[in-house]
Design an enzyme around this catalytic site. Structure first.
Site, PDB file in Angstrom:
ATOM      1  N   ARG A 122       0.842  -1.195   0.000  1.00  0.00           N
ATOM      2  CA  ARG A 122       0.000   0.000   0.000  1.00  0.00           C
ATOM      3  C   ARG A 122       0.877   1.244   0.000  1.00  0.00           C
ATOM      4  O   ARG A 122       1.912   1.284   0.658  1.00  0.00           O
ATOM      5  CB  ARG A 122      -0.891  -0.003   1.258  1.00  0.00           C
ATOM      6  N   ARG A 140       0.495   8.907   9.620  1.00  0.00           N
ATOM      7  CA  ARG A 140      -0.770   8.280  10.044  1.00  0.00           C
ATOM      8  C   ARG A 140      -0.811   8.154  11.573  1.00  0.00           C
ATOM      9  O   ARG A 140      -1.865   8.352  12.186  1.00  0.00           O
ATOM     10  CB  ARG A 140      -0.922   6.899   9.383  1.00  0.00           C
TER      11      ARG A 140
END
Ligand code: AMP
Length: 223
Positions: A168, A179
């Site tokens: 990803r 994140r």
């Protein structure tokens, strides 16, 4: 009672909290198998929108690749619709939603008559970076691997369907760190929201997936 039509249909809603890479998806899969709950991952739903190049997907793509949160309004209708569909079933797992206090408040506007329980899978940040940077997935069948802890038999190839594995875009270290920063800023307050207002449970996600599931399943059995 169902607040859509006033019938007696009931619903257990299990909100899985915890940092990205903390094992929410793995635990959700096991809960589906053991308890027959449905599973709704907003991350998976958004990735599908991106793949299908929908309006939502076009708005979400760059935001997701940068490790930021998509605007709340892109997800509201999707989540409400999915929960309405689940009314009368054994239960539904929300994986990756809510991620902001505004989302948690929105969820509470149409779930007051259902049982909502939050399970926080808490994991140390260093372990998250190690886990996510080693995560690979099969773009064909969706199987997830970890090249350190659960590698495929042949390097880079899916055991199940022989497709070349992919990574990803948000599983590279700089995006992972962003994140985690976003999680601390925006989602940690959601943990505090559930801790103070309803059924809240915490499990140690640093343990093995099997040990985590032992704890998670006793929580699910109790709700
Ligand atoms: P995940 O697969 O849960 O790690 O989600 C991947 C990405 O999708 C996140 O980094 C966000 O960009 C986006 N996303 C997923 N769920 C939400 C949410 N509840 N609110 C905002 N953005 C989300």
């Amino acid at each position: 009672m169902c607040d859509r039509c006033g019938c007696d249909a009931d619903l257990n809603i299990l909100v899985l909290l915890g940092p990205p890479g903390g094992g929410k998806g793995t635990q959700a899969k096991k809960i589906v198998e053991e308890f027959g709950y449905g599973h709704f991952s907003t991350g998976d739903a958004l990735r599908e929108e991106v793949r299908n190049e929908t309006e939502i997907g076009k708005k979400a793509k760059a935001i997701m690749e940068a490790g930021e949160l998509v605007p709340d309004e892109l997800l509201g209708a999707m989540v409400k619709g999915r929960i309405e569909q689940a009314v009368g079933s054994k239960g539904i797992i929300l994986d990756g939603y809510p991620r902001t206090v505004a989302q948690a408040e929105f969820l509470s506007t149409f779930t007051a008559d259902f049982k909502v329980a939050a399970v926080n899978i808490a994991v140390d940040q260093d372990q998250i970076v190690a886990r996510l940077s080693a995560r690979r997935f099969c773009p064909n069948c969706g199987t997830i691997y970890n090249i350190t802890f659960s590698p495929p038999k042949t390097e880079g190839i899916c055991d199940k369907c022989g497709t070349e594995l992919a990574r990803r875009k948000d599983d590279y270290e700089d995006v992972i760190r962003e994140r985690l920063r976003v999680y601390d800023e925006k989602t940690q307050p959601v943990v505090d929201y559930y801790r103070s207002s309803g059924a809240y449970f915490e499990v140690d996600g640093n343990n093995s997936p099997e040990d985590v599931f032992t704890e998670v399943s006793s929580i699910v059995s109790s709700i």
